[in-house]
Design a protein around this motif. Structure first.
Motif, PDB file in Angstrom:
ATOM      1  N   GLU A  44       0.835  -1.203   0.000  1.00  0.00           N
ATOM      2  CA  GLU A  44       0.000   0.000   0.000  1.00  0.00           C
ATOM      3  C   GLU A  44       0.868   1.251   0.000  1.00  0.00           C
ATOM      4  O   GLU A  44       0.541   2.254  -0.656  1.00  0.00           O
ATOM      5  N   HIS A  45       1.996   1.197   0.750  1.00  0.00           N
ATOM      6  CA  HIS A  45       2.905   2.344   0.769  1.00  0.00           C
ATOM      7  C   HIS A  45       3.470   2.600  -0.628  1.00  0.00           C
ATOM      8  O   HIS A  45       3.531   3.757  -1.082  1.00  0.00           O
ATOM      9  N   GLU A  46       3.886   1.514  -1.310  1.00  0.00           N
ATOM     10  CA  GLU A  46       4.400   1.670  -2.659  1.00  0.00           C
ATOM     11  C   GLU A  46       3.323   2.211  -3.599  1.00  0.00           C
ATOM     12  O   GLU A  46       3.596   3.053  -4.466  1.00  0.00           O
ATOM     13  N   GLN A  47       2.106   1.730  -3.416  1.00  0.00           N
ATOM     14  CA  GLN A  47       1.008   2.218  -4.263  1.00  0.00           C
ATOM     15  C   GLN A  47       0.747   3.699  -4.023  1.00  0.00           C
ATOM     16  O   GLN A  47       0.483   4.454  -4.956  1.00  0.00           O
ATOM     17  N   ARG A  48       0.820   4.104  -2.748  1.00  0.00           N
ATOM     18  CA  ARG A  48       0.628   5.525  -2.445  1.00  0.00           C
ATOM     19  C   ARG A  48       1.726   6.365  -3.070  1.00  0.00           C
ATOM     20  O   ARG A  48       1.478   7.454  -3.603  1.00  0.00           O
ATOM     21  N   LEU A  49       2.994   5.866  -2.998  1.00  0.00           N
ATOM     22  CA  LEU A  49       4.095   6.603  -3.618  1.00  0.00           C
ATOM     23  C   LEU A  49       3.896   6.712  -5.125  1.00  0.00           C
ATOM     24  O   LEU A  49       4.125   7.778  -5.716  1.00  0.00           O
ATOM     25  N   ALA A  50       3.485   5.587  -5.737  1.00  0.00           N
ATOM     26  CA  ALA A  50       3.261   5.614  -7.189  1.00  0.00           C
ATOM     27  C   ALA A  50       2.128   6.577  -7.544  1.00  0.00           C
ATOM     28  O   ALA A  50       2.211   7.329  -8.522  1.00  0.00           O
ATOM     29  N   ALA A  51       1.074   6.540  -6.733  1.00  0.00           N
ATOM     30  CA  ALA A  51      -0.050   7.454  -6.996  1.00  0.00           C
ATOM     31  C   ALA A  51       0.378   8.900  -6.843  1.00  0.00           C
ATOM     32  O   ALA A  51      -0.003   9.773  -7.638  1.00  0.00           O
ATOM     33  N   ARG A  52       1.192   9.155  -5.796  1.00  0.00           N
ATOM     34  CA  ARG A  52       1.669  10.530  -5.587  1.00  0.00           C
ATOM     35  C   ARG A  52       2.556  10.966  -6.749  1.00  0.00           C
ATOM     36  O   ARG A  52       2.506  12.118  -7.195  1.00  0.00           O
TER      37      ARG A  52
END
Length: 791
Positions: free
Chosen positions: A529-537
């Protein structure tokens, strides 16, 4: 839908909230019976009507419905034949019917289409005549006015006269020295509908009359003097006549409404339906609701909020086919039961025609049956334990289930041995799922978590928690079972640490291994989820940068366009000034020509004179061209090795203008810039394209010096083709300008109108034409065009 299910999901509280928006007693009564429908078409109509009413109220005022709380009693009294309604109730009925008519007209006048509202009020009749009669005969305070009928007016006039006479007689007792001393108070009062004096008890016989009572102490008597008995009798009789006349008037007004019973019933039903619609719409607006899409099987609530929980955290609940079951796990106090109730309550609301508090994109099936087993329903009277109550509910679900069905099971299998309860829970879920039901269940049992993770058609989800504090986040995470965190939450709440440590030691090796495995999954999910948030950001950053680049490009484009426009305007101004200068040269040459032609000693100009004048004209024009077409000097120039030739497309350095080379001289070139001519240095030109057409010859100035006295003011082009007419018209306008003709006429006739239209387009674009219009009727009308040339 079972009433027990509606209570378990707190649908009755939603109904009470909706009833709070009712504007009429009839609407309130109908909203109290609000219930879900299992007909998909009916649900679609209900939702569409609610959405339409919400849209209407967002753009217009609230419906002006006005109804008193006693309106149902008024309507019941009106249903009794021969009964006259009280004046106040007639006023209330008139106000209500006028408000229905006002609401109907407001809907018709509103911009936009509102078919459901128009259908709801379409059957409502207008009672304007009847309500006007009520207001003419009953004043706002509820009294029948004197002019309601001639008889009533006559009776009341007599009544006023008798009361005035009575008042004068009684006041004579109050003013008389011989009688005032016997009175307890110098006032006139009323007893039993008769006007009396207050006499001291000891002076009972001093004033002859009839005693109608005594005060509580017995010290005062209420006495009607004999001299006023007859007047009082007249007043009583007149009051009876007045009451009879009032009754007749009220009965006539009541009968006017009673004569239109069927229309009145339809109008009341329309008003009730309109009240129900606005109640549903205003409630939906109060919870910031949306209309969900109706699906054939997908259950998807995006960012759903429980409407009865203040500050509820939005949660997304979805069961997308081929899945038909969602198992929710996670820590205690994490939000599982609230999510379960949210799913069920929003389903009931949607099937009742209410919008739901969720995000757009939500979609729901229409269920025939909805079941819920939530909470502790043990019954001492029925000898049911918690476990028995749950099993009794599930047995009833199995008997009464009709698909499509929604089944909500909270902590399935609880209340008994965990191993047996888990096995029983798996069997119940699998059985109901195979029967075609859509299931949402919550559990802490490992058996159910394993079943959800290994069975097709079953989706597992867990509520998240903070890894440091173990506090719930109330965010549902799909694809993995969740940890119950019983020991961690117990420690956070404050249970003794020694007890927590002992509990950890009591865990079996298998249980500890499973807890460790789930913890690892939680950790991996958080990392993902952290990686997904970084990618989304990162995507958001790139998107924002792209938007900024586009905005910057747009600003630069606008600046360039503004710069080009200003250059064009400057060029236009210079060309206009050059034209004026050339016009001056032509006028000077014309004057010289006229002067030479008028010399008597010379019948004609010599060739030498003509050559001199032509040389002067050429020199004047070329000096003007050099003055206004000289390129703007730049502080630095870029040398180009490619020399432009006639027909090349070039860019003028410094100006940024694109042009076509029409002639090349020694170091300079003549250019065509969008139909306008200018001269620039060859070193400032950059070739951007080859020849675009045949080479153009250099411009030669011809000055005709013969006299122009015989130039006609009319040009007849009747019978010419469009090209021939335009060629002749162009030459005709040039000659007219040189001969100082400022108004000319083009004769083209009527025909098909093609020649007239072609000439109009030509004149519209001609630089020498100031204006043109059809000739007056006496000068040819539409067959002739009058042209005015510029000075």
């Amino acid at each position: 839908m079972q009433s027990a299910v509606l209570r378990a999901l707190e649908f009755d509280r939603i109904v009470e909230m909706v009833r709070g928006f009712a504007m009429t007693p009839m609407g309130d009564e109908r909203l109290a019976r609000l219930a879900p429908s299992s007909d998909p078409q009916q649900v679609a109509r209900l939702l569409a009507a609610t959405t339409e009413t919400t849209r209407y109220l967002a753009a217009n005022n609230l419906f002006p419905l006005r109804a008193s709380a006693e309106l149902p009693q008024t309507l019941a009294a009106l249903a009794v034949e021969g009964r006259a309604l009280e004046a106040s109730r007639l006023l209330s009925l008139a106000t209500f019917l006028d408000s229905v008519d006002e609401s109907k007209q407001a809907i018709r006048r509103a911009p936009g289409a509102f078919p459901h509202l128009e259908a709801a009020t379409g059957a409502a009749a207008s009672f304007g005549s009847e309500t006007a009669q009520v207001r003419d005969k009953i004043d706002p305070s509820g009294d029948v006015v004197d002019d309601a009928s001639p008889e009533l007016k006559h009776v009341r006039e007599r009544l006023r006269k008798q009361r005035s006479r009575l008042r004068g007689t009684l006041e004579s007792y109050l003013r008389g020295k011989d009688t005032a001393k016997y009175l307890q108070d110098l006032v006139v009062t009323e007893r039993n509908g008769r006007y009396v004096l207050v006499v001291k008890a000891e002076h009972r016989s001093s004033i002859p009359g009839i005693v109608h009572g005594a005060s509580t102490s017995g010290a005062s008597l209420f006495l009607e003097p004999l001299s006023t008995v007859e007047i009082n009798n007249d007043i009583v009789g007149l009051l009876e006549q007045e009451a009879e006349q009032v009754h007749r008037i009220l009965l006539a007004l009541s009968e006017a409404f009673r004569a239109r019973t069927s229309e009145l019933a339809r109008t009341i039903d329309a008003a009730t339906e309109l009240d129900v619609l606005q109640g549903r719409a205003r409630f939906s607006d109060s919870i910031d609701g949306i209309e969900p899409d109706l699906s054939d099987g997908a259950f998807e609530l995006q960012a759903a909020r429980h409407p009865l929980v203040k500050g509820a955290v939005p949660v997304t609940i979805k069961i997308i086919p081929p899945a038909s079951c969602l198992l929710i796990t996670g820590p205690n106090t994490g939000g599982k039961t609230v999510a379960l109730k949210t799913a069920g309550l929003l389903t009931l609301m949607a099937q009742s025609g209410l919008q739901i508090p969720a995000a757009h994109g939500s979609r729901l099936p229409v269920f025939r049956t909805v079941f819920a087993d939530i909470g502790d329903e043990q019954s001492i009277d029925a000898s049911l334990s918690t476990f028995s109550a749950h099993i009794t509910n599930m047995a009833g679900m199995d008997r009464e289930l009709q698909t499509p069905a929604l089944v909500l099971l909270d902590e399935i299998g609880s209340g008994t041995d965990p191993i047996e309860g888990g096995a029983l829970g798996v069997a119940i879920v699998d059985h109901l799922r195979r029967r075609g039901a859509t299931l949402i269940a919550t559990s802490h049992y490992d058996a159910l978590k394993t079943y959800a993770s290994t069975t097709d058609g079953v989706t597992s989800a867990a509520f998240g928690f903070d890894a440091e504090t173990f506090a719930p986040t109330y965010q549902l995470q799909y694809g993995t079972p969740g940890r119950s965190l019983a020991l961690e939450i117990a420690a956070r709440i404050g249970l003794n640490e020694s007890i927590i440590a002992a509990a950890r030691q009591n865990l079996s090796a298998r249980e500890a291994q499973l807890a460790e495995h789930l913890a690892k999954i939680d950790k991996d999910m958080r990392a993902l989820e952290h990686e997904q948030r970084l990618a989304a950001r990162e995507r958001e950053t790139l998107a924002a940068a792209e938007v900024r680049m586009r905005e910057r490009d747009e600003v630069l484009r606008q600046r360039e366009e503004t710069y080009r426009r200003r250059l064009n305007e400057q060029l236009e101004a210079e060309i206009r000034e050059a034209r004026r200068a050339i016009d001056g040269v032509i006028a000077d040459l014309k004057a010289k020509s006229d002067l030479a032609a008028q010399e008597a000693s010379k019948p004609a100009l010599t060739t030498g004179d003509t050559g001199a004048l032509r040389a002067d004209a050429r020199q004047a024009v070329e000096s003007i061209v050099r003055k206004f077409a000289e390129p703007v000097s730049q502080p630095s120039r870029v040398e180009h090795t490619e020399v432009p030739v006639i027909g090349d497309r070039v860019v003028v350095g410094g100006l940024g203008l694109e042009a076509v080379v029409t002639a090349v001289h020694d170091g300079t070139a003549d250019l065509d810039v969008r139909g306008k001519r200018m001269r620039a240095a060859v070193r400032d030109l950059r070739v951007v394209g080859g020849a675009v057409g045949a080479p153009r010859s250099s411009v030669t100035v011809h000055v005709a010096l013969q006299p122009r006295d015989g130039v006609p003011v009319d040009l007849n082009v009747v019978g010419c083709t469009v090209d021939e007419a335009i060629t002749r018209a162009e030459r005709f306008l040039d000659e007219s300008l040189l001969s100082d003709q400022r108004t000319v006429r083009l004769i083209h006739g009527y025909g098909t109108g093609q020649l007239k239209r072609a000439l109009a387009g030509f004149l519209q674009q001609h630089p020498l034409v100031s204006r043109f219009a059809a000739a007056p009727p006496e000068q040819g009308g539409g067959g002739v065009t009058v042209v005015e040339l510029k000075d």
